[in-house]
Structures are given as structure tokens and as C-alpha cells.
Design a protein around this motif. Sequence first.
Motif, PDB file in Angstrom:
ATOM      1  N   SER A 441       0.832  -1.207   0.000  1.00 41.06           N
ATOM      2  CA  SER A 441       0.000   0.000   0.000  1.00 41.06           C
ATOM      3  C   SER A 441       0.864   1.253   0.000  1.00 41.06           C
ATOM      4  O   SER A 441       2.000   1.263   0.480  1.00 41.06           O
ATOM      5  CB  SER A 441      -0.910   0.000   1.229  1.00 41.06           C
ATOM      6  OG  SER A 441      -0.144  -0.107   2.412  1.00 41.06           O
ATOM      7  N   ARG A 442       0.300   2.343  -0.555  1.00 43.23           N
ATOM      8  CA  ARG A 442       1.009   3.623  -0.562  1.00 43.23           C
ATOM      9  C   ARG A 442       1.237   4.087   0.873  1.00 43.23           C
ATOM     10  O   ARG A 442       0.340   4.043   1.713  1.00 43.23           O
ATOM     11  CB  ARG A 442       0.209   4.663  -1.352  1.00 43.23           C
ATOM     12  CG  ARG A 442       0.909   6.021  -1.430  1.00 43.23           C
ATOM     13  CD  ARG A 442       0.097   7.032  -2.226  1.00 43.23           C
ATOM     14  NE  ARG A 442      -0.032   6.638  -3.626  1.00 43.23           N
ATOM     15  CZ  ARG A 442      -1.157   6.287  -4.199  1.00 43.23           C
ATOM     16  NH1 ARG A 442      -2.300   6.290  -3.486  1.00 43.23           N
ATOM     17  NH2 ARG A 442      -1.210   5.946  -5.472  1.00 43.23           N
ATOM     18  N   PHE A 443       2.442   4.525   1.163  1.00 45.20           N
ATOM     19  CA  PHE A 443       2.861   4.987   2.488  1.00 45.20           C
ATOM     20  C   PHE A 443       2.655   3.911   3.555  1.00 45.20           C
ATOM     21  O   PHE A 443       2.533   4.204   4.736  1.00 45.20           O
ATOM     22  CB  PHE A 443       2.149   6.281   2.882  1.00 45.20           C
ATOM     23  CG  PHE A 443       2.354   7.404   1.901  1.00 45.20           C
ATOM     24  CD1 PHE A 443       3.612   7.722   1.424  1.00 45.20           C
ATOM     25  CD2 PHE A 443       1.263   8.147   1.426  1.00 45.20           C
ATOM     26  CE1 PHE A 443       3.803   8.747   0.512  1.00 45.20           C
ATOM     27  CE2 PHE A 443       1.451   9.179   0.521  1.00 45.20           C
ATOM     28  CZ  PHE A 443       2.718   9.471   0.053  1.00 45.20           C
ATOM     29  N   LEU A 444       2.602   2.658   3.107  1.00 44.08           N
ATOM     30  CA  LEU A 444       2.583   1.480   3.990  1.00 44.08           C
ATOM     31  C   LEU A 444       1.434   1.512   4.987  1.00 44.08           C
ATOM     32  O   LEU A 444       1.568   1.149   6.161  1.00 44.08           O
ATOM     33  CB  LEU A 444       3.928   1.365   4.729  1.00 44.08           C
ATOM     34  CG  LEU A 444       5.169   1.269   3.836  1.00 44.08           C
ATOM     35  CD1 LEU A 444       6.441   1.254   4.679  1.00 44.08           C
ATOM     36  CD2 LEU A 444       5.106   0.044   2.933  1.00 44.08           C
ATOM     37  N   THR A 445       0.258   1.904   4.512  1.00 44.46           N
ATOM     38  CA  THR A 445      -0.913   1.941   5.382  1.00 44.46           C
ATOM     39  C   THR A 445      -1.463   0.547   5.619  1.00 44.46           C
ATOM     40  O   THR A 445      -1.394  -0.326   4.756  1.00 44.46           O
ATOM     41  CB  THR A 445      -2.008   2.818   4.763  1.00 44.46           C
ATOM     42  OG1 THR A 445      -2.305   2.320   3.439  1.00 44.46           O
ATOM     43  CG2 THR A 445      -1.553   4.267   4.656  1.00 44.46           C
ATOM     44  N   ALA A 446      -2.039   0.350   6.806  1.00 41.38           N
ATOM     45  CA  ALA A 446      -2.625  -0.948   7.154  1.00 41.38           C
ATOM     46  C   ALA A 446      -4.034  -1.102   6.612  1.00 41.38           C
ATOM     47  O   ALA A 446      -4.538  -2.222   6.511  1.00 41.38           O
ATOM     48  CB  ALA A 446      -2.622  -1.122   8.670  1.00 41.38           C
ATOM     49  N   ASN A 447      -4.677   0.013   6.262  1.00 44.06           N
ATOM     50  CA  ASN A 447      -6.018  -0.043   5.674  1.00 44.06           C
ATOM     51  C   ASN A 447      -6.231   1.206   4.824  1.00 44.06           C
ATOM     52  O   ASN A 447      -5.510   2.211   4.981  1.00 44.06           O
ATOM     53  CB  ASN A 447      -7.092  -0.171   6.768  1.00 44.06           C
ATOM     54  CG  ASN A 447      -7.071   1.002   7.724  1.00 44.06           C
ATOM     55  OD1 ASN A 447      -7.406   2.122   7.355  1.00 44.06           O
ATOM     56  ND2 ASN A 447      -6.660   0.757   8.970  1.00 44.06           N
ATOM     57  N   PRO A 448      -7.194   1.201   3.916  1.00 40.09           N
ATOM     58  CA  PRO A 448      -7.363   2.308   2.958  1.00 40.09           C
ATOM     59  C   PRO A 448      -7.708   3.655   3.592  1.00 40.09           C
ATOM     60  O   PRO A 448      -7.494   4.692   2.977  1.00 40.09           O
ATOM     61  CB  PRO A 448      -8.514   1.811   2.072  1.00 40.09           C
ATOM     62  CG  PRO A 448      -8.505   0.327   2.207  1.00 40.09           C
ATOM     63  CD  PRO A 448      -8.070   0.065   3.609  1.00 40.09           C
ATOM     64  N   SER A 449      -8.200   3.650   4.835  1.00 43.63           N
ATOM     65  CA  SER A 449      -8.594   4.919   5.451  1.00 43.63           C
ATOM     66  C   SER A 449      -7.429   5.657   6.107  1.00 43.63           C
ATOM     67  O   SER A 449      -7.577   6.797   6.534  1.00 43.63           O
ATOM     68  CB  SER A 449      -9.687   4.661   6.497  1.00 43.63           C
ATOM     69  OG  SER A 449      -9.162   3.880   7.578  1.00 43.63           O
ATOM     70  N   MET A 450      -6.279   5.016   6.160  1.00 41.44           N
ATOM     71  CA  MET A 450      -5.126   5.616   6.836  1.00 41.44           C
ATOM     72  C   MET A 450      -4.337   6.553   5.931  1.00 41.44           C
ATOM     73  O   MET A 450      -4.390   6.446   4.700  1.00 41.44           O
ATOM     74  CB  MET A 450      -4.188   4.518   7.356  1.00 41.44           C
ATOM     75  CG  MET A 450      -4.696   3.738   8.554  1.00 41.44           C
ATOM     76  SD  MET A 450      -3.533   2.427   9.028  1.00 41.44           S
ATOM     77  CE  MET A 450      -2.050   3.382   9.388  1.00 41.44           C
ATOM     78  N   ILE A 451      -3.569   7.460   6.565  1.00 43.88           N
ATOM     79  CA  ILE A 451      -2.616   8.327   5.864  1.00 43.88           C
ATOM     80  C   ILE A 451      -1.233   7.693   5.868  1.00 43.88           C
ATOM     81  O   ILE A 451      -0.490   7.766   4.895  1.00 43.88           O
ATOM     82  CB  ILE A 451      -2.571   9.724   6.519  1.00 43.88           C
ATOM     83  CG1 ILE A 451      -3.948  10.382   6.438  1.00 43.88           C
ATOM     84  CG2 ILE A 451      -1.501  10.595   5.858  1.00 43.88           C
ATOM     85  CD1 ILE A 451      -4.064  11.666   7.227  1.00 43.88           C
ATOM     86  N   GLY A 452      -0.872   7.067   6.996  1.00 43.66           N
ATOM     87  CA  GLY A 452       0.375   6.322   7.092  1.00 43.66           C
ATOM     88  C   GLY A 452       1.620   7.198   7.112  1.00 43.66           C
ATOM     89  O   GLY A 452       1.634   8.308   7.653  1.00 43.66           O
ATOM     90  N   TYR A 453       2.682   6.697   6.444  1.00 48.15           N
ATOM     91  CA  TYR A 453       3.989   7.360   6.487  1.00 48.15           C
ATOM     92  C   TYR A 453       4.146   8.352   5.336  1.00 48.15           C
ATOM     93  O   TYR A 453       5.068   8.254   4.530  1.00 48.15           O
ATOM     94  CB  TYR A 453       5.104   6.321   6.416  1.00 48.15           C
ATOM     95  CG  TYR A 453       5.235   5.468   7.650  1.00 48.15           C
ATOM     96  CD1 TYR A 453       5.008   5.982   8.922  1.00 48.15           C
ATOM     97  CD2 TYR A 453       5.619   4.133   7.549  1.00 48.15           C
ATOM     98  CE1 TYR A 453       5.146   5.199  10.057  1.00 48.15           C
ATOM     99  CE2 TYR A 453       5.767   3.337   8.681  1.00 48.15           C
ATOM    100  CZ  TYR A 453       5.519   3.880   9.929  1.00 48.15           C
ATOM    101  OH  TYR A 453       5.664   3.106  11.052  1.00 48.15           O
ATOM    102  N   ALA A 454       3.270   9.330   5.278  1.00 46.70           N
ATOM    103  CA  ALA A 454       3.360  10.332   4.211  1.00 46.70           C
ATOM    104  C   ALA A 454       4.225  11.511   4.651  1.00 46.70           C
ATOM    105  O   ALA A 454       5.292  11.771   4.094  1.00 46.70           O
ATOM    106  CB  ALA A 454       1.958  10.804   3.823  1.00 46.70           C
ATOM    107  N   ALA A 455       3.789  12.189   5.704  1.00 43.54           N
ATOM    108  CA  ALA A 455       4.494  13.408   6.135  1.00 43.54           C
ATOM    109  C   ALA A 455       5.857  13.109   6.728  1.00 43.54           C
ATOM    110  O   ALA A 455       6.762  13.956   6.688  1.00 43.54           O
ATOM    111  CB  ALA A 455       3.638  14.164   7.142  1.00 43.54           C
ATOM    112  N   ILE A 456       6.048  11.911   7.271  1.00 40.41           N
ATOM    113  CA  ILE A 456       7.301  11.602   7.961  1.00 40.41           C
ATOM    114  C   ILE A 456       8.492  11.608   7.023  1.00 40.41           C
ATOM    115  O   ILE A 456       9.644  11.702   7.453  1.00 40.41           O
ATOM    116  CB  ILE A 456       7.168  10.236   8.670  1.00 40.41           C
ATOM    117  CG1 ILE A 456       8.218  10.124   9.776  1.00 40.41           C
ATOM    118  CG2 ILE A 456       7.285   9.085   7.680  1.00 40.41           C
ATOM    119  CD1 ILE A 456       8.058   8.888  10.620  1.00 40.41           C
TER     120      ILE A 456
END
Length: 574
Positions: A441-456
Motif C-alpha cells: 500500500s502507498r505509504f505502507l498503510t494498514a487499511n485504505p482509510s489511513m494516511i500512514g507514512y506520508a508526512a514523515i
Amino acid sequence: MSVRRASGASRLLIGAVAVVLVAAAMGPGAGAPVTQAARIPCEHGGAPVTLDGAHLTIADVVAIGRGGACVDMPASAMQRVQQSFDVLLEAAREDKPIYGLTRGVGENKDKTVFPGGQITDEGRSLSEAFNANLLRVQATATGPPARVEIVRAAMAIRLNAMLVGHTGVRGVVVQGLVDFLNRGITPVVPTQGTVGEADIDLLAHVGLALMGEGDVSYRGRTVPAATALRDEGLRPVTPFGKDALSTFSSNAYSAAVAVFSTYDAGTVLARARQVFALSMEGLNGNVAPFLAEVQQVRAFPGQAAAAAAVRDELRGSFLYSVDPARALQDPLSYRTFSQVSGSAEDDLARLVNLLQTQLNSADDNPTVLIGAVPPPDAASQERAYYVDGNGVRGAVIPTANFEPLAWVLQLESLSAALAHVSSTATERILRLGTPEFTHLSRFLTANPSMIGYAAIQKIPADLSARNRRLAEGASLDVIPVAGDIEDTSTNAAAAATNLGDIADNTFAILAVELMHAAQAVDLRLRTNGALPLGRGTRPFFEAYRRVVPFLDADRNLSPDVARSVAFLQGPDDT
């Protein structure tokens, strides 16, 4: 550099880089009996580090600086100190013009401190006043105070150089430094005011404290030096002869910063291997560039060692099983790891060797030679430096041994190499967040509703840019001083500080890569729980997950970054 290291006293260097660093830094013990006068009760306890002028190691300096280890000395070392002082006094009796003894220093080298011949009470008084005032006027450093660990390390390095026997300092100054180290008295030394041709303006603050002037760190507080001396039952030193010059005319401060920066760079490189191997599993990378057969084609030592370490970490990993989804060739930031990291490790090994020479050498001007006699064919100018009288033979010769360029250039070389390490780590972070490369998944999110590791991703982008600027070098920024007689310099302390800052920044970049790598591995394990990780990566991954959990929902990531940095800087518990 940050203050993170104060409690890391007993930390051992890790991984193969650690082995290189410690092995190169360790030498055989002196084996000489220890003088009882040096055995002062140590408030930190533990075995003391024996200083003999020949066997001080990087690990010893770290133990004294960060660990608060005490020191002792063999009787033979103190004997050399006395013999060196005897040669110096004989030079004064023979009316030799000696820099810092019978003559002034710097632009004032043409001024007479006291007349030669038998040293009278008046001559001694003149010398004592000159020494005390010299320490006062040279103690002009400014800026924030150096960390206690740096000042302790600098005192130990300077003390060890005095024990080589080329300084001409008196034993009372040597004993004063031993007292400071063993009683936990640390002079407050400002950090600005050295250009890298001996840390004169900084180390003079150590001399002030020996005289009972200035401030010291003592029992967790900043107090007047006179107070700490009184509480410990110690007498202030009254400097005489060449004591003042011998105290501050040294690169001991810059060398202390360089030691810690080098030590931390070694730890970073060792941790980088572990993080990279897990990052390979996060990417589902191709191990082909690290195979032994490939490495033998271009056998640079550091490159081969780095590749071997990666193979060892990944032994038994799923990466050695064919996967149709795996790329034939990964991004260069992955493929070139052994070349980039290996180059840094080669630089590290060279720097360690150079610093070992610095730690066990005298960088005094002038240098005192015990028992020296002029060569049979010596010219009159050469013979002018030798003494032979009152049962004393030797020489006092002007030198430029305070020039530290040999190891300053290597500091800058390692800085550039480590900046490459951090730059490629930054690129790997960006690739791990991109589905095109990971098929996750993009930015290694665990589910589609997450933002994950984007800003980091902005953290490594910022720090990598800082590292590139720090790696540009400082040794060529020269401004003539002291009436233009000191018309070259190296900015050794700045170069050493830059390397330490690059190491600190690289720890943070590797922390973010570790967060990405572990998240990607977890996502793969969610799909296939039986997926085998490497012999090294499995315990590393599990140890990390005990500190930073899987990102199953968006949360404040700053604490995760801080815990990841602490994990990498701490002991290797895997």
C-alpha cells in the motif's frame, strides 16, 4: 552534536564495524607497576584506565569521558615526566631561548620572560607570574560550555600526551589532571575559539581551574574551581616553567570531539547494516548484488565486508527463494549499499588508525627530547637546541607537531562518506513508501482509510540536506591570526563536530528507514505469516517491535521516531 550520549557509558560498538573499530583501537596493556600516588579514590568505582603515553585507545577515551572511568599511571610514565622537566630546566640554565619558558609565545616570542642561568627566586617568581597570566589571557573561549564527557576526554588525552615525555611539564600538573578526572572535577570549557592549530583558548580554561580559578562542574553543579578544590582537599597548582604552555598548547579538545564522533560513526555504520537488511525484506529486494561471487570481481575491502554482513543478516530469508514479483534490478540506493557503506567503513578504519597515533603522541611546541645527543655531523643551528650539563642530556626543539591536518582531512572524508550513507538511506525510505517498488500500500498503510507514512518523509529529506551541507568541509576556511604568524589552520574541532552532527542526523534517518522497513515486513507477514526472515533480521525485527509497535492506525509519529532513534543508539540486544 546532541547530548544523548551521557548515559551510554558501557555501550559496546556493534556489528563488524564495531569489531574493526575496537580491534584497531585496542593495544596491549603497559604491564608496568602503577604508582600508588596515582591511586586516588574514584567516585565512579570500577577498574581505572591506565595511562602510560603509549596505549590509550578510543575505547579508553570513551570509557573515561562517557563512563566516568578513573585513571592511574605507571611509575615509569611519571619518571619520564620528571626527566623531561629536567631537560627543560637545564635548557634554562644554559640560557637557551625556549618558547614558552624563557621567551614569550605567539607574536611575543621575542620577549624575555626571565634571564637564563641559575634560576633564582626572582626568576622563579617571574616565571610563575608569566605562566599564571598566560593562562588568564589565553582563556578567551566563548559560547556554550562543552559537555562534561568532552572535557573529561580532552583532559585524559592531554594527560596521556604529557606521559609520553616530550612536554616538559611538571609532575604537579600531571597529578592535578589525575585528581580532576578521579574526583569528578570538570572545568567549564566554552566551545568557541579554536581554529585547529592547538585548542589554546579552550584548554587554557583547564589550566585556570588547576590554579583554582574559573568554574567547574562538580557533583552535578557548576561551582567555582576554588570551591571544588577546597572540598576535595586539593591545593591549587602554581604553574612554573612551561606548565601553562604545556597545558593548553595541544589539540586534545579537538581530538576528544573527534574520538566521540568517530565512535558514533562506527555505531551508525554497524546499525545501518541491520536496518538495510530489514529494508531489503521490506522491499522484497534482489540479493544478487551482494553475492560473494559478484563481490570478488571488485574486491574493495570495505565493500566486501559490508556485502558479507548483509548476507549474514539475511541468511535463511525468503529473499533467497525465487519470487516472480521480485524486480530483476532494484533502485541504486539498494543495489549500491555495499559500495557506499563499504567506502565509509574503509574511511572509518583509516581515521581510527590516525587517531590512535594522535592519542599516543605529543603535539607540543617545543618538544623535549630526553637523553638526546646531536648527530656527529650536526650543524651549529642543530646543536643549538641540545643541552648537556648537570647530569642531564637532551634537547628542546621547536616543532609544528600541533598541525592535525592528517586526521582532520580523514574526518572530512568520513563525513562525506557518511553523508552518502544517509542520502541513500533517505532514497530507500521514499522507495519503501511507493507501491511501484514494494507492491504494498502507498505509504505502507494498514487499511485504505489511513494516511500512514506520508508526512514523515520530510524528516530524512531535511536531515539528508543538512548532512550534505555539513560534509562540505571546514579545513580550508583559514583566517591568519596572531599578527599573521599563525597564517594557516585546520578548524579541527569544527570538522570533528560536523562528523558528529552527521552521525546524529544519520541515526534519525536510519530510525525512519527502520520504521518503514518494519512496517513493510509486517504487511508482508499479514499476507503470509510463515514468511521466513533472515537469521539476523528476525531477532532485530522482533526486538524493535517490542519498542515500537506496528502502525495499525494513524497516530502521532514523533514518539515512534524518538523511540526508534533510542533503539538504534542503545545496546544491540538481538
